[in-house]
Design a protein around this motif. Structure first.
Motif, PDB file in Angstrom:
ATOM      1  N   ASN A 115     148.844 121.030   4.548  1.00 12.93           N
ATOM      2  CA  ASN A 115     147.655 120.947   3.691  1.00 12.93           C
ATOM      3  C   ASN A 115     147.206 122.313   3.177  1.00 12.93           C
ATOM      4  O   ASN A 115     146.730 122.425   2.046  1.00 12.93           O
ATOM      5  CB  ASN A 115     146.500 120.271   4.434  1.00 12.93           C
ATOM      6  CG  ASN A 115     146.663 118.771   4.491  1.00 12.93           C
ATOM      7  OD1 ASN A 115     147.432 118.182   3.744  1.00 12.93           O
ATOM      8  ND2 ASN A 115     145.938 118.141   5.400  1.00 12.93           N
ATOM      9  N   ALA A 116     147.351 123.356   4.001  1.00 15.00           N
ATOM     10  CA  ALA A 116     146.912 124.696   3.607  1.00 15.00           C
ATOM     11  C   ALA A 116     147.965 125.445   2.794  1.00 15.00           C
ATOM     12  O   ALA A 116     147.649 126.436   2.135  1.00 15.00           O
ATOM     13  CB  ALA A 116     146.549 125.505   4.850  1.00 15.00           C
ATOM     14  N   GLY A 117     149.211 125.009   2.867  1.00 15.87           N
ATOM     15  CA  GLY A 117     150.274 125.704   2.146  1.00 15.87           C
ATOM     16  C   GLY A 117     150.797 126.926   2.888  1.00 15.87           C
ATOM     17  O   GLY A 117     151.570 127.696   2.335  1.00 15.87           O
ATOM     18  N   HIS A 118     150.372 127.118   4.108  1.00 14.67           N
ATOM     19  CA  HIS A 118     150.853 128.222   4.958  1.00 14.67           C
ATOM     20  C   HIS A 118     150.628 127.822   6.411  1.00 14.67           C
ATOM     21  O   HIS A 118     149.887 126.883   6.696  1.00 14.67           O
ATOM     22  CB  HIS A 118     150.127 129.541   4.642  1.00 14.67           C
ATOM     23  CG  HIS A 118     148.637 129.467   4.839  1.00 14.67           C
ATOM     24  ND1 HIS A 118     148.032 129.693   6.056  1.00 14.67           N
ATOM     25  CD2 HIS A 118     147.640 129.169   3.974  1.00 14.67           C
ATOM     26  CE1 HIS A 118     146.718 129.546   5.930  1.00 14.67           C
ATOM     27  NE2 HIS A 118     146.455 129.227   4.678  1.00 14.67           N
ATOM     28  N   PHE A 119     151.284 128.550   7.335  1.00 15.02           N
ATOM     29  CA  PHE A 119     151.169 128.193   8.745  1.00 15.02           C
ATOM     30  C   PHE A 119     149.730 128.357   9.231  1.00 15.02           C
ATOM     31  O   PHE A 119     149.095 129.384   8.997  1.00 15.02           O
ATOM     32  CB  PHE A 119     152.096 129.041   9.615  1.00 15.02           C
ATOM     33  CG  PHE A 119     151.992 128.695  11.082  1.00 15.02           C
ATOM     34  CD1 PHE A 119     152.509 127.500  11.558  1.00 15.02           C
ATOM     35  CD2 PHE A 119     151.352 129.544  11.968  1.00 15.02           C
ATOM     36  CE1 PHE A 119     152.391 127.157  12.900  1.00 15.02           C
ATOM     37  CE2 PHE A 119     151.242 129.212  13.317  1.00 15.02           C
ATOM     38  CZ  PHE A 119     151.762 128.021  13.780  1.00 15.02           C
ATOM     39  N   VAL A 120     149.220 127.322   9.896  1.00 11.06           N
ATOM     40  CA  VAL A 120     147.883 127.340  10.488  1.00 11.06           C
ATOM     41  C   VAL A 120     148.050 127.043  11.971  1.00 11.06           C
ATOM     42  O   VAL A 120     148.545 125.986  12.347  1.00 11.06           O
ATOM     43  CB  VAL A 120     146.969 126.274   9.834  1.00 11.06           C
ATOM     44  CG1 VAL A 120     145.614 126.244  10.517  1.00 11.06           C
ATOM     45  CG2 VAL A 120     146.827 126.517   8.350  1.00 11.06           C
ATOM     46  N   GLU A 150     149.202 118.521  14.747  1.00 10.50           N
ATOM     47  CA  GLU A 150     148.057 119.125  14.079  1.00 10.50           C
ATOM     48  C   GLU A 150     148.451 120.400  13.326  1.00 10.50           C
ATOM     49  O   GLU A 150     147.980 120.637  12.208  1.00 10.50           O
ATOM     50  CB  GLU A 150     146.963 119.421  15.110  1.00 10.50           C
ATOM     51  CG  GLU A 150     145.631 119.633  14.475  1.00 10.50           C
ATOM     52  CD  GLU A 150     144.496 119.454  15.445  1.00 10.50           C
ATOM     53  OE1 GLU A 150     143.676 120.380  15.500  1.00 10.50           O
ATOM     54  OE2 GLU A 150     144.418 118.421  16.123  1.00 10.50           O
ATOM     55  N   SER A 151     149.296 121.215  13.922  1.00 11.28           N
ATOM     56  CA  SER A 151     149.715 122.458  13.263  1.00 11.28           C
ATOM     57  C   SER A 151     150.514 122.163  11.997  1.00 11.28           C
ATOM     58  O   SER A 151     150.303 122.803  10.961  1.00 11.28           O
ATOM     59  CB  SER A 151     150.527 123.332  14.218  1.00 11.28           C
ATOM     60  OG  SER A 151     149.702 123.774  15.278  1.00 11.28           O
ATOM     61  N   VAL A 152     151.429 121.207  12.069  1.00 11.43           N
ATOM     62  CA  VAL A 152     152.220 120.845  10.888  1.00 11.43           C
ATOM     63  C   VAL A 152     151.316 120.247   9.814  1.00 11.43           C
ATOM     64  O   VAL A 152     151.372 120.646   8.640  1.00 11.43           O
ATOM     65  CB  VAL A 152     153.370 119.876  11.257  1.00 11.43           C
ATOM     66  CG1 VAL A 152     154.007 119.269  10.010  1.00 11.43           C
ATOM     67  CG2 VAL A 152     154.408 120.592  12.116  1.00 11.43           C
ATOM     68  N   TYR A 153     150.458 119.305  10.199  1.00 10.01           N
ATOM     69  CA  TYR A 153     149.568 118.650   9.228  1.00 10.01           C
ATOM     70  C   TYR A 153     148.666 119.672   8.530  1.00 10.01           C
ATOM     71  O   TYR A 153     148.566 119.684   7.301  1.00 10.01           O
ATOM     72  CB  TYR A 153     148.723 117.587   9.942  1.00 10.01           C
ATOM     73  CG  TYR A 153     147.715 116.921   9.049  1.00 10.01           C
ATOM     74  CD1 TYR A 153     148.107 115.927   8.159  1.00 10.01           C
ATOM     75  CD2 TYR A 153     146.375 117.287   9.082  1.00 10.01           C
ATOM     76  CE1 TYR A 153     147.175 115.318   7.318  1.00 10.01           C
ATOM     77  CE2 TYR A 153     145.442 116.687   8.255  1.00 10.01           C
ATOM     78  CZ  TYR A 153     145.847 115.701   7.368  1.00 10.01           C
ATOM     79  OH  TYR A 153     144.939 115.118   6.545  1.00 10.01           O
ATOM     80  N   CYS A 154     148.027 120.524   9.313  1.00  7.11           N
ATOM     81  CA  CYS A 154     147.115 121.517   8.727  1.00  7.11           C
ATOM     82  C   CYS A 154     147.874 122.565   7.915  1.00  7.11           C
ATOM     83  O   CYS A 154     147.383 123.028   6.881  1.00  7.11           O
ATOM     84  CB  CYS A 154     146.278 122.177   9.818  1.00  7.11           C
ATOM     85  SG  CYS A 154     145.109 121.033  10.577  1.00  7.11           S
ATOM     86  N   SER A 155     149.068 122.934   8.363  1.00  8.19           N
ATOM     87  CA  SER A 155     149.864 123.918   7.637  1.00  8.19           C
ATOM     88  C   SER A 155     150.323 123.373   6.288  1.00  8.19           C
ATOM     89  O   SER A 155     150.289 124.085   5.277  1.00  8.19           O
ATOM     90  CB  SER A 155     151.076 124.341   8.473  1.00  8.19           C
ATOM     91  OG  SER A 155     150.656 125.001   9.650  1.00  8.19           O
TER      92      SER A 155
END
Length: 177
Positions: A29-34, A22-27
């Motif tokens: 997509n967001a273009g930065h660490f989430v 989830e962290s990799v996928y969301c990061s």
């Protein structure tokens, strides 16, 4: 191996894998660490619970890969829906929202996501779980009950801390409004 130790270790392994996914996928997509998750540690318990649900309830009942896919999809979708509902009712927080996806139910679940999780469950049962079992066995042989006990203590402390902070934040928001 003690079944409780096996369950705790598998829960933790899949919670960490879920957090990483989830962290990799969301990061990406967001273009930065989430940082994803309700808790502070690098784990998302909903993934651990979901995989345990599939491994211990769904998987023993399936006869074909199609059965596994269908029943896993239903099981993890129900878990995701009721987890979202619980978080909304208790903490007034929504950690995911599928309103923008087709065939969603109140933004809590959506058919495309559910189908994806069904495929993931088939992959986990057939390919990941045998390797996870080797890791769990190695951990238990080398460390006994100590690693599962440490996991329980750390995750329990994290849960108490996170819930306390969330409830304090909720009270502050009520006072401010």
């Amino acid at each position: 191996m003690h079944i409780a130790a096996e369950v705790i270790l598998l829960f933790f392994i899949y919670s960490v894998i879920g957090w990483l996914w989830e962290s990799v996928y969301c990061s990406v997509n967001a273009g930065h660490f989430v940082y994803r998750g309700f808790l502070k540690g690098p784990y998302c318990p909903v993934y651990g619970f979901g995989v345990l649900l599939v491994l211990y309830i769904v998987e023993p009942l399936h006869e074909t890969t199609l059965d596994l896919f269908i029943f896993s999809t239903i099981a993890v979708t129900a878990l995701e829906y009721f987890t979202a509902l619980l978080l909304e009712r208790v903490f007034k927080v929504s950690l995911w929202n599928y309103d923008n996806m087709p065939l969603n139910i109140q933004g809590r679940v959506a058919v495309p996501v559910s189908v994806f999780w069904g495929f993931c469950c088939v992959i986990i049962v057939n390919y990941v779980q045998p390797k996870a079992e080797l890791l769990v066995s190695w951990l238990y042989v080398n460390f006994g009950i100590w690693i599962p006990l440490l996991i329980i203590v750390l995750m329990a402390a994290d849960t108490v801390y996170s819930v306390t902070k969330m409830l304090a934040f909720k009270r502050l928001m009520v006072r401010l409004s």
